[in-house]
Design an enzyme around this catalytic site. Structure first.
Site, PDB file in Angstrom:
ATOM      1  N   GLY A  54     -18.397   5.670   6.813  1.00 34.41           N
ATOM      2  CA  GLY A  54     -17.382   6.331   5.980  1.00 34.41           C
ATOM      3  C   GLY A  54     -16.697   5.402   4.994  1.00 34.41           C
ATOM      4  N   ASN A  65      -3.803   1.151  -0.652  1.00 34.51           N
ATOM      5  CA  ASN A  65      -3.713   0.529   0.687  1.00 34.51           C
ATOM      6  C   ASN A  65      -2.384  -0.206   0.866  1.00 34.51           C
ATOM      7  OD1 ASN A  65      -6.637   1.028   0.200  1.00 34.51           O
ATOM      8  ND2 ASN A  65      -6.847   0.113   2.204  1.00 34.51           N
ATOM      9  N   SER A 112      -2.552  10.668  -0.520  1.00 36.37           N
ATOM     10  CA  SER A 112      -3.302   9.448  -0.207  1.00 36.37           C
ATOM     11  C   SER A 112      -4.515   9.366  -1.119  1.00 36.37           C
ATOM     12  CB  SER A 112      -3.772   9.534   1.245  1.00 36.37           C
ATOM     13  OG  SER A 112      -4.707   8.525   1.518  1.00 36.37           O
ATOM     14  N   LYS A 162      -4.492  16.179   3.647  1.00 37.74           N
ATOM     15  CA  LYS A 162      -3.772  15.789   2.419  1.00 37.74           C
ATOM     16  C   LYS A 162      -4.249  16.618   1.226  1.00 37.74           C
ATOM     17  CE  LYS A 162      -1.223  12.529   4.179  1.00 37.74           C
ATOM     18  NZ  LYS A 162       0.207  12.720   4.356  1.00 37.74           N
ATOM     19  N   TYR A 198      -8.268  14.006   8.454  1.00 35.64           N
ATOM     20  CA  TYR A 198      -6.991  13.499   7.942  1.00 35.64           C
ATOM     21  C   TYR A 198      -6.923  13.680   6.418  1.00 35.64           C
ATOM     22  CZ  TYR A 198      -3.770  10.162   5.895  1.00 35.64           C
ATOM     23  OH  TYR A 198      -2.795   9.591   5.107  1.00 35.64           O
ATOM     24  N   TYR A 223      -1.254   7.170  -2.402  1.00 33.04           N
ATOM     25  CA  TYR A 223      -1.151   5.732  -2.144  1.00 33.04           C
ATOM     26  C   TYR A 223      -2.539   5.148  -1.948  1.00 33.04           C
ATOM     27  CZ  TYR A 223       3.224   7.554   0.002  1.00 33.04           C
ATOM     28  OH  TYR A 223       4.375   8.222   0.315  1.00 33.04           O
TER      29      TYR A 223
HETATM   30  P1  NAD Z   1       3.980   6.332   9.950  1.00 34.04           P
HETATM   31  O1  NAD Z   1       3.204   6.942  11.060  1.00 34.04           O
HETATM   32  O2  NAD Z   1       4.526   4.969  10.141  1.00 34.04           O
HETATM   33  O3  NAD Z   1       5.199   7.312   9.555  1.00 34.04           O
HETATM   34  C1  NAD Z   1       5.119   8.710   9.679  1.00 34.04           C
HETATM   35  C2  NAD Z   1       6.377   9.180  10.390  1.00 34.04           C
HETATM   36  O4  NAD Z   1       6.335  10.595  10.514  1.00 34.04           O
HETATM   37  C3  NAD Z   1       6.513   8.607  11.803  1.00 34.04           C
HETATM   38  O5  NAD Z   1       7.812   8.064  11.944  1.00 34.04           O
HETATM   39  C4  NAD Z   1       6.318   9.819  12.720  1.00 34.04           C
HETATM   40  O6  NAD Z   1       7.072   9.702  13.906  1.00 34.04           O
HETATM   41  C5  NAD Z   1       6.787  10.950  11.836  1.00 34.04           C
HETATM   42  N1  NAD Z   1       6.204  12.262  12.128  1.00 34.04           N
HETATM   43  C6  NAD Z   1       4.893  12.591  12.284  1.00 34.04           C
HETATM   44  N2  NAD Z   1       4.760  13.904  12.526  1.00 34.04           N
HETATM   45  C7  NAD Z   1       6.017  14.439  12.532  1.00 34.04           C
HETATM   46  C8  NAD Z   1       6.539  15.738  12.730  1.00 34.04           C
HETATM   47  N3  NAD Z   1       5.756  16.787  13.005  1.00 34.04           N
HETATM   48  N4  NAD Z   1       7.882  15.924  12.642  1.00 34.04           N
HETATM   49  C9  NAD Z   1       8.705  14.898  12.387  1.00 34.04           C
HETATM   50  N5  NAD Z   1       8.265  13.628  12.205  1.00 34.04           N
HETATM   51  C10 NAD Z   1       6.939  13.417  12.271  1.00 34.04           C
HETATM   52  O7  NAD Z   1       3.080   6.400   8.643  1.00 34.04           O
HETATM   53  P2  NAD Z   1       3.278   5.690   7.234  1.00 34.04           P
HETATM   54  O8  NAD Z   1       2.254   4.634   7.104  1.00 34.04           O
HETATM   55  O9  NAD Z   1       4.694   5.375   7.004  1.00 34.04           O
HETATM   56  O10 NAD Z   1       2.821   6.881   6.282  1.00 34.04           O
HETATM   57  C11 NAD Z   1       3.756   7.795   5.742  1.00 34.04           C
HETATM   58  C12 NAD Z   1       2.984   8.888   5.029  1.00 34.04           C
HETATM   59  O11 NAD Z   1       2.156   8.297   4.036  1.00 34.04           O
HETATM   60  C13 NAD Z   1       2.067   9.694   5.926  1.00 34.04           C
HETATM   61  O12 NAD Z   1       2.107  11.039   5.517  1.00 34.04           O
HETATM   62  C14 NAD Z   1       0.704   9.102   5.658  1.00 34.04           C
HETATM   63  O13 NAD Z   1      -0.330  10.033   5.873  1.00 34.04           O
HETATM   64  C15 NAD Z   1       0.818   8.711   4.196  1.00 34.04           C
HETATM   65  N6  NAD Z   1      -0.072   7.610   3.814  1.00 34.04           N
HETATM   66  C16 NAD Z   1      -0.061   6.444   4.526  1.00 34.04           C
HETATM   67  C17 NAD Z   1      -0.919   5.408   4.160  1.00 34.04           C
HETATM   68  C18 NAD Z   1      -0.984   4.119   4.954  1.00 34.04           C
HETATM   69  O14 NAD Z   1      -1.986   3.417   4.866  1.00 34.04           O
HETATM   70  N7  NAD Z   1       0.058   3.753   5.696  1.00 34.04           N
HETATM   71  C19 NAD Z   1      -1.769   5.559   3.059  1.00 34.04           C
HETATM   72  C20 NAD Z   1      -1.740   6.752   2.361  1.00 34.04           C
HETATM   73  C21 NAD Z   1      -0.882   7.780   2.734  1.00 34.04           C
HETATM   74  C1  WQD Z   2      -9.843  -2.043   4.375  1.00 33.44           C
HETATM   75  C2  WQD Z   2     -11.140  -2.859   4.288  1.00 33.44           C
HETATM   76  C3  WQD Z   2     -12.812  -2.192   5.881  1.00 33.44           C
HETATM   77  C4  WQD Z   2     -10.544  -3.412   9.418  1.00 33.44           C
HETATM   78  C5  WQD Z   2      -7.478   3.432   5.379  1.00 33.44           C
HETATM   79  C6  WQD Z   2      -7.599   4.931   5.451  1.00 33.44           C
HETATM   80  C7  WQD Z   2      -6.963   5.569   4.247  1.00 33.44           C
HETATM   81  C8  WQD Z   2      -5.519   5.077   4.011  1.00 33.44           C
HETATM   82  C9  WQD Z   2      -5.400   3.587   4.154  1.00 33.44           C
HETATM   83  C10 WQD Z   2      -3.933   6.720   4.765  1.00 33.44           C
HETATM   84  C11 WQD Z   2     -12.398  -2.023   4.414  1.00 33.44           C
HETATM   85  C12 WQD Z   2     -12.343  -3.609   6.150  1.00 33.44           C
HETATM   86  C13 WQD Z   2     -10.941  -3.154   8.126  1.00 33.44           C
HETATM   87  C14 WQD Z   2     -11.229  -4.398  10.177  1.00 33.44           C
HETATM   88  C15 WQD Z   2     -12.635  -4.838   8.272  1.00 33.44           C
HETATM   89  N1  WQD Z   2      -4.614   5.633   4.950  1.00 33.44           N
HETATM   90  N2  WQD Z   2     -11.967  -3.860   7.557  1.00 33.44           N
HETATM   91  N3  WQD Z   2     -12.251  -5.084   9.550  1.00 33.44           N
HETATM   92  O1  WQD Z   2     -10.319   2.100   5.167  1.00 33.44           O
HETATM   93  O2  WQD Z   2      -9.496   1.362   2.885  1.00 33.44           O
HETATM   94  O3  WQD Z   2      -8.148   2.938   4.222  1.00 33.44           O
HETATM   95  O4  WQD Z   2      -6.072   3.094   5.308  1.00 33.44           O
HETATM   96  O5  WQD Z   2      -3.990   7.555   3.900  1.00 33.44           O
HETATM   97  O6  WQD Z   2      -7.019   6.944   4.457  1.00 33.44           O
HETATM   98  O7  WQD Z   2      -8.983   5.263   5.503  1.00 33.44           O
HETATM   99  O8  WQD Z   2      -8.277   0.597   4.951  1.00 33.44           O
HETATM  100  O9  WQD Z   2      -7.425  -1.365   6.143  1.00 33.44           O
HETATM  101  O10 WQD Z   2      -8.984   0.214   7.360  1.00 33.44           O
HETATM  102  O11 WQD Z   2      -9.892  -1.231   5.551  1.00 33.44           O
HETATM  103  O12 WQD Z   2     -13.569  -5.474   7.764  1.00 33.44           O
HETATM  104  O13 WQD Z   2     -10.931  -4.657  11.355  1.00 33.44           O
HETATM  105  O14 WQD Z   2     -11.162  -3.770   5.391  1.00 33.44           O
HETATM  106  O15 WQD Z   2     -14.180  -2.077   6.109  1.00 33.44           O
HETATM  107  O16 WQD Z   2     -13.371  -2.602   3.560  1.00 33.44           O
HETATM  108  P1  WQD Z   2      -9.201   1.765   4.292  1.00 33.44           P
HETATM  109  P2  WQD Z   2      -8.583  -0.442   6.085  1.00 33.44           P
END
Ligand code: NAD
Ligand code: WQD
Length: 358
Positions: free
Chosen positions: A293, A178, A124, A152, A148, A176
């Site tokens: 944050g 957003n 991430s 990572k 969190y 990734y």
């Molecule tokens: P998500 O929660 O929709 O998908 C994660 C999946 O993993 C879920 O289906 C959950 O049931 C499963 N899971 C969790 N712990 C498990 C375990 N111990 N054993 C088996 N299955 C398990 O999340 P997502 O948005 O699809 O994200 C996928 C990955 O990408 C995650 O690792 C997340 O941290 C990372 N990521 C997500 C974002 C985002 O904004 N969505 C951004 C950056 C990184």
């Molecule tokens: C985007 C912008 C907020 C909600 C998070 C995680 C990051 C990654 C992706 C997994 C910011 C603003 C948000 C609201 C708002 N996940 N906002 N009102 O914080 O960039 O990233 O998701 O790895 O780890 O921290 O995404 O969608 O929460 O916020 O004004 O109700 O929208 O302040 O500027 P963020 P976000």
């Protein structure tokens, strides 16, 4: 070619499974459904017309991982499974460290026993912490600022140690930015539990009328309109990025990190306007205090992925918002009801909003 997809029922995992199946890969899913619904997998089959094996299993249970590897000839693993809420990770850090780190260590250990050493890992952009220097490239010093993000960052370090101990491994760590949007079919998308933390799920629920108004966290940042700027990337572009990373790990050995972003930042207010245009609904909002944050601006330098993975994001914010809205419109309660039930009695989207199903 059989690919094990951990977390394949989740938001990004389900979209990636669609792309894998459409490209002819055999897919095996391991998910404990702790943050997902088996209905998502039925819809993956509905989109692709293809079936796949699913294990309802937890990565903390090593015996079941062994069972998955012994029953299948797996060539490579895409590892999405993990917990992902920043706020929750502050409240229950030990569960985050246990689930994300122990889960990954268990997985890699079993992979190693079975000689499967090709891995694409969901990292991430959160590993970069609160940097002010944009665009962010992969050389930026890491410094996650919450549990969190630290899971990572630590997993990236563990994978580095693993590679140094055995150079037969080939590992791509995808950072990734957003992810937003949904599959253009309207069948799969992001289905957050409870009140969404992230901007787009929140905006789409306001547009749908299930939440009253958006709180914008701060309008006094040094940005074009004072609101926070982020690099929003369409989940289908992101999913396709995994197929490029898979090709890379299959053809080389080594370990490397890649930013998956568009390289362009949009402010919260720009996203509100884009969503209003896509949904033809107004999004009422109030300006609130900054969220602790939050960085002012965060966007990727995606050049490394372009040069080394031959990948770039192609979908712009209008498509991201249209696809999010289609998903929201046809699935107001996410996967909690089947698609057929949810669309009964609904005005077709093109009549309701003026834009067409693809
Ligand atoms: P998500 O929660 O929709 O998908 C994660 C999946 O993993 C879920 O289906 C959950 O049931 C499963 N899971 C969790 N712990 C498990 C375990 N111990 N054993 C088996 N299955 C398990 O999340 P997502 O948005 O699809 O994200 C996928 C990955 O990408 C995650 O690792 C997340 O941290 C990372 N990521 C997500 C974002 C985002 O904004 N969505 C951004 C950056 C990184
Ligand atoms: C985007 C912008 C907020 C909600 C998070 C995680 C990051 C990654 C992706 C997994 C910011 C603003 C948000 C609201 C708002 N996940 N906002 N009102 O914080 O960039 O990233 O998701 O790895 O780890 O921290 O995404 O969608 O929460 O916020 O004004 O109700 O929208 O302040 O500027 P963020 P976000």
């Amino acid at each position: 070619m059989a690919i094990l997809v951990t977390g394949g029922a989740g938001y990004i995992g389900s979209h990636t499974c669609v792309e894998l199946l459409q490209k002819g890969y055999e897919v095996i899913i391991l998910d404990n459904f702790s943050n997902s619904n088996p209905e998502a997998l039925k819809r993956v089959t509905a989109i692709t017309g293809k079936d796949f094996k699913t294990y309802n299993a937890d990565l903390l249970d090593k015996q079941t991982i062994i069972q998955v590897f012994s029953e299948n000839e797996i060539n490579a693993v895409i590892h999405f499974a993990g917990l992902k809420s920043v706020g929750e990770s502050v409240a229950i850090p030990l569960q985050y460290y246990q689930n994300n780190m122990t889960g990954t260590v268990n997985l890699c250990e079993v992979m190693s026993w079975y000689g499967v050493k090709k891995l694409v890992f969901s990292s991430s952009a959160t590993v970069y912490g609160a940097t002010d220097k944009v665009p962010i490239d992969e050389e930026t010093t890491l410094g996650a600022i919450n549990p969190y993000g630290r899971t990572k960052q630590m997993i990236e370090e563990i994978l580095g140690d693993l590679f140094r101990s055995d150079q037969a491994w080939s590992i791509a760590m995808l950072r990734y930015f957003n992810p937003i949007g949904a599959h253009p079919s309207g069948l799969i998308g992001e289905d957050p539990n409870g009140i969404p933390n992230n901007l787009l799920p929140y905006i789409s629920q306001v547009a749908a009328g299930s939440r009253q108004r958006l709180s914008i966290f701060g309008d006094d940042y040094a940005t074009k309109d004072g609101t926070g700027v982020r690099d929003y990337i369409h989940v289908v572009d992101l999913a396709i990025g995994h197929l490029h990373a898979l090709e890379k790990v299959q053809s080389t050995q080594g370990i490397d990190a890649f930013n998956l972003g568009t390289g362009r930042g949009y402010s919260v207010l720009e996203m509100v306007r884009a969503f209003e245009k896509a949904s033809m609904k107004s999004i009422p909002y109030t300006i609130e205090r900054r969220r602790p944050g939050d960085a002012a601006v965060c966007f990727a330098n995606p050049e490394k992925a372009r040069n080394q993975l031959n990948w770039q994001a192609n979908r712009g914010i209008d498509v991201m918002c249209e696809d999010t809205w289609r998903w929201q419109y046809y699935n107001p309660v996410g996967y909690k009801e089947t698609f057929d039930k949810q669309i009964v009695g609904k005005t077709p989207l093109h009549q309701a909003t003026g834009f067409l199903m693809p």
